[in-house]
Write an enzyme that holds these catalytic residues in place. Structure first.
Site, PDB file in Angstrom:
ATOM      1  N   ARG A 219       0.955  -1.138  -0.018  1.00 22.68           N
ATOM      2  CA  ARG A 219      -0.073  -0.033  -0.093  1.00 22.68           C
ATOM      3  C   ARG A 219       0.764   1.160  -0.072  1.00 22.68           C
ATOM      4  O   ARG A 219       0.585   2.317  -0.884  1.00 22.68           O
ATOM      5  CB  ARG A 219      -0.745   0.128   1.310  1.00 22.68           C
ATOM      6  CG  ARG A 219      -2.051  -0.985   1.226  1.00 22.68           C
ATOM      7  CD  ARG A 219      -3.047  -0.626   2.289  1.00 22.68           C
ATOM      8  NE  ARG A 219      -2.755  -1.221   3.614  1.00 22.68           N
ATOM      9  CZ  ARG A 219      -2.950  -2.384   3.836  1.00 22.68           C
ATOM     10  NH1 ARG A 219      -3.629  -3.163   3.076  1.00 22.68           N
ATOM     11  NH2 ARG A 219      -2.658  -3.013   5.258  1.00 22.68           N
ATOM     12  N   PHE A 235     -11.266  -5.115  -5.844  1.00 22.28           N
ATOM     13  CA  PHE A 235     -11.208  -5.701  -4.827  1.00 22.28           C
ATOM     14  C   PHE A 235     -10.653  -4.798  -3.548  1.00 22.28           C
ATOM     15  O   PHE A 235      -9.730  -5.267  -2.710  1.00 22.28           O
ATOM     16  CB  PHE A 235     -10.290  -6.967  -4.886  1.00 22.28           C
ATOM     17  CG  PHE A 235     -10.766  -7.716  -5.914  1.00 22.28           C
ATOM     18  CD1 PHE A 235     -11.819  -8.892  -6.152  1.00 22.28           C
ATOM     19  CD2 PHE A 235      -9.959  -7.536  -7.127  1.00 22.28           C
ATOM     20  CE1 PHE A 235     -11.848  -9.378  -7.363  1.00 22.28           C
ATOM     21  CE2 PHE A 235     -10.346  -8.400  -8.326  1.00 22.28           C
ATOM     22  CZ  PHE A 235     -11.461  -9.430  -8.083  1.00 22.28           C
ATOM     23  N   ASP A 257     -15.653  -3.138  -4.882  1.00 22.41           N
ATOM     24  CA  ASP A 257     -15.786  -4.379  -4.223  1.00 22.41           C
ATOM     25  C   ASP A 257     -16.948  -4.679  -4.277  1.00 22.41           C
ATOM     26  O   ASP A 257     -18.006  -4.043  -4.167  1.00 22.41           O
ATOM     27  CB  ASP A 257     -15.244  -4.250  -2.646  1.00 22.41           C
ATOM     28  CG  ASP A 257     -14.759  -5.162  -1.961  1.00 22.41           C
ATOM     29  OD1 ASP A 257     -13.322  -5.496  -1.680  1.00 22.41           O
ATOM     30  OD2 ASP A 257     -15.770  -5.979  -1.504  1.00 22.41           O
ATOM     31  N   SER A 258     -17.328  -6.054  -3.912  1.00 18.83           N
ATOM     32  CA  SER A 258     -18.710  -6.711  -4.132  1.00 18.83           C
ATOM     33  C   SER A 258     -19.435  -6.629  -2.690  1.00 18.83           C
ATOM     34  O   SER A 258     -20.448  -6.915  -2.677  1.00 18.83           O
ATOM     35  CB  SER A 258     -18.670  -8.060  -4.402  1.00 18.83           C
ATOM     36  OG  SER A 258     -17.799  -8.995  -3.813  1.00 18.83           O
ATOM     37  N   ASP A 307      -6.251  -6.989  -6.359  1.00 20.57           N
ATOM     38  CA  ASP A 307      -5.902  -7.581  -5.035  1.00 20.57           C
ATOM     39  C   ASP A 307      -6.911  -8.609  -4.792  1.00 20.57           C
ATOM     40  O   ASP A 307      -7.738  -8.135  -3.621  1.00 20.57           O
ATOM     41  CB  ASP A 307      -5.626  -6.674  -4.216  1.00 20.57           C
ATOM     42  CG  ASP A 307      -5.076  -7.353  -2.644  1.00 20.57           C
ATOM     43  OD1 ASP A 307      -4.655  -8.478  -2.955  1.00 20.57           O
ATOM     44  OD2 ASP A 307      -5.194  -6.770  -1.615  1.00 20.57           O
ATOM     45  N   CYS A 347      -2.841 -14.033  -3.582  1.00 16.98           N
ATOM     46  CA  CYS A 347      -2.594 -14.529  -2.255  1.00 16.98           C
ATOM     47  C   CYS A 347      -2.977 -15.972  -2.025  1.00 16.98           C
ATOM     48  O   CYS A 347      -3.401 -16.456  -1.095  1.00 16.98           O
ATOM     49  CB  CYS A 347      -3.256 -13.609  -1.153  1.00 16.98           C
ATOM     50  SG  CYS A 347      -4.920 -13.791  -1.383  1.00 16.98           S
TER      51      CYS A 347
HETATM   52  N1  SAH Z   1      -6.872  -4.794  -1.065  1.00 17.53           N
HETATM   53  C1  SAH Z   1      -7.569  -4.868   0.119  1.00 17.53           C
HETATM   54  C2  SAH Z   1      -7.880  -6.493   0.556  1.00 17.53           C
HETATM   55  C3  SAH Z   1      -8.600  -7.237  -0.537  1.00 17.53           C
HETATM   56  S1  SAH Z   1      -9.510  -8.583   0.189  1.00 17.53           S
HETATM   57  C4  SAH Z   1      -6.746  -4.215   1.317  1.00 17.53           C
HETATM   58  O1  SAH Z   1      -5.550  -3.907   0.964  1.00 17.53           O
HETATM   59  O2  SAH Z   1      -7.173  -4.093   2.313  1.00 17.53           O
HETATM   60  C5  SAH Z   1     -10.276  -9.206  -1.426  1.00 17.53           C
HETATM   61  C6  SAH Z   1     -11.706  -8.309  -1.447  1.00 17.53           C
HETATM   62  O3  SAH Z   1     -12.405  -8.718  -2.564  1.00 17.53           O
HETATM   63  C7  SAH Z   1     -12.678  -8.540  -0.397  1.00 17.53           C
HETATM   64  O4  SAH Z   1     -13.093  -7.362   0.185  1.00 17.53           O
HETATM   65  C8  SAH Z   1     -14.012  -9.139  -1.066  1.00 17.53           C
HETATM   66  O5  SAH Z   1     -15.194  -8.451  -0.507  1.00 17.53           O
HETATM   67  C9  SAH Z   1     -13.512  -8.740  -2.478  1.00 17.53           C
HETATM   68  N2  SAH Z   1     -14.455  -9.664  -3.434  1.00 17.53           N
HETATM   69  C10 SAH Z   1     -14.254 -10.951  -3.618  1.00 17.53           C
HETATM   70  N3  SAH Z   1     -14.932 -11.352  -4.670  1.00 17.53           N
HETATM   71  C11 SAH Z   1     -15.301 -10.306  -5.538  1.00 17.53           C
HETATM   72  C12 SAH Z   1     -15.538  -9.715  -6.624  1.00 17.53           C
HETATM   73  N4  SAH Z   1     -16.031 -10.878  -7.535  1.00 17.53           N
HETATM   74  N5  SAH Z   1     -16.118  -8.661  -7.014  1.00 17.53           N
HETATM   75  C13 SAH Z   1     -15.445  -7.743  -6.190  1.00 17.53           C
HETATM   76  N6  SAH Z   1     -15.102  -7.904  -5.026  1.00 17.53           N
HETATM   77  C14 SAH Z   1     -14.826  -9.001  -4.532  1.00 17.53           C
END
Ligand code: SAH
Length: 403
Positions: A219, A235, A257-258, A307, A347
């Protein structure tokens, strides 16, 4: 409980030739490697692991229902696994963190990182004065009270919230459990600071333990390369990358984000920092669909962050996961303006860094044009990877420059 060579400690006798990984100090004993079990160990009991020839290899926590039937506590078969032993391991994990310069930049850190800290199945994250503990193996469950006591005593944190609600618990035959187990914070939400930015963490309802500490350094890196760019954070969870990017002088940031719950916290996080909120737009949407909409509208970005969650927790899901990674990487590369950057992460334990690079290379080939790796990302220093435990190295990322 003590477990000494020669006493009535149950024994896992390995099949001939199956001691190789243990001799390299890999801490897992798979059920298929076991010739026989001597005695009647219950899940969580300490067992002695021996070669077919009778050479002692170490002491492990027995797990009756998991494929990982034993997790090695120590390769010293004469040791005693007890409260003192566990306290020593926790203390060593804390000592490592105390030596990290990170402590000057944040009050949130992973204090215990499972196998890599000699504590298989234990995760402990510190968020300001609240600890969040995940006990994910039968051995940790057995020593739960001793571990929680040691954590409170050694960190002086007032509250410990247990988030033993991960799916892997069911593989261990353990029930899911969540709630305050030591002390009580007024609310299960706390605020942390990270490189001068504030984030709220919901330890009860957030994903995993509440925040993705492993991405901290990345970040910060994104913050450094964001100035003047139009940024898309896919995400985004509670806004980590998006807010860092805005703090780094991004022109405009869109974050997707979803999860509506995650976005609600992300909006609070934006408000909690002294940043221009008009330049960051959060959207609740499915990334796979939304990237296609952006493409159809002819949108372009100068920096895109991908991510996603673990698409392949284990090797079994690799094929589908590879397709999903290729899909979003291809779409993202096509959305980049010339000279744009893609920060792409995985990850998934089941996807090796090599395979991830191949997937991104495939996506770049299909996207057409020139693309080069200019940096590689890994987890921040509070997520050590024991050299004998490559599984601990799950987070990888590439910074790709599109010519
Ligand atoms: N980048 C973030 C962590 C991401 S975790 C950080 O640094 O804090 C992964 C995220 O993907 C979660 O919040 C989850 O809600 C989201 N997610 C999972 N599948 C998804 C999709 N199909 N579309 C959008 N978001 C999604």
């Amino acid at each position: 409980m003590s477990a000494r060579k020669g006493s009535q400690v149950p024994v896992l006798v390995l099949k001939a030739g199956r001691e190789k990984s243990l001799k390299r100090r890999h801490p897992w004993v798979f059920s298929g490697a076991i010739e026989k079990v001597v005695g009647e160990p219950q899940s969580g009991d300490t067992v002695l692991v021996r070669t077919a020839e009778g050479t002692p290899l170490g002491l492990a926590a027995y797990s009756a229902s998991s494929q990982i039937r034993g997790r090695v506590w120590t390769f010293d078969s004469t040791a005693t696994v007890d409260a003192q032993f566990l306290r020593g391991r926790i203390k060593a994990a804390l000592t490592l963190r105390e030596q990290l310069p990170l402590g000057r930049h944040t009050n949130a850190m992973r204090l215990v990182h499972g196998e890599s800290d000699g504590l298989p199945g234990l995760i402990v994250d510190r968020y300001a004065d609240v600890l969040v503990a995940q006990l994910l193996s039968a051995g940790m469950e057995r020593w739960r009270d001793e571990i929680l006591d040691a954590l409170v005593d050694l960190t002086r944190c007032e509250a410990v919230f247990e988030r033993s609600d991960a799916e892997v618990r069911t593989l261990e035959g353990l029930p899911e459990r969540a709630g305050f187990v030591r002390g009580n914070s007024d609310a299960s939400r706390c605020a942390i600071s990270e490189h001068g930015l504030v984030f709220r963490v919901d330890v009860a309802a957030g994903q995993k333990t509440g925040f993705f500490l492993d991405q901290r350094a990345n970040r910060q890196r994104i913050r450094e390369i964001s100035a003047g760019r139009d940024v898309l954070d896919c995400f985004c969870y509670t806004g980590g990358f998006a807010i860092a990017s805005l703090a780094g002088g991004a022109r405009e940031v869109s974050a997707i984000d979803s999860s509506g719950t995650a976005i609600a916290v992300a909006r609070e996080n934006l408000a909690a920092n002294a940043l221009d909120p008009a330049r960051l737009l959060f959207k609740e949407a499915d990334v796979f669909l939304h990237l296609r909409e952006l493409r159809n509208c002819g949108e372009k970005f100068d920096l895109i962050i991908l991510d996603p969650p673990k698409f392949a927790p284990t090797a079994a899901q690799v094929e589908n996961a590879s397709r999903a990674y290729k899909d979003i990487n291809l779409l993202a590369l096509k959305l980049l303006a010339p000279g744009g950057l893609l920060a792409t992460f995985s990850c998934s334990g089941g996807i090796s860094p090599d395979l991830f690079q191949k997937i991104v290379a495939g996506a770049a080939l299909d996207a057409g044009g020139e693309a080069k790796i200019i940096e590689r990302f890994g987890p921040d220093a509070d997520h050590p990877v024991a050299l004998e435990f490559p599984e601990g190295d799950y987070l990888k990322g590439l910074l790709v420059y599109r010519g």
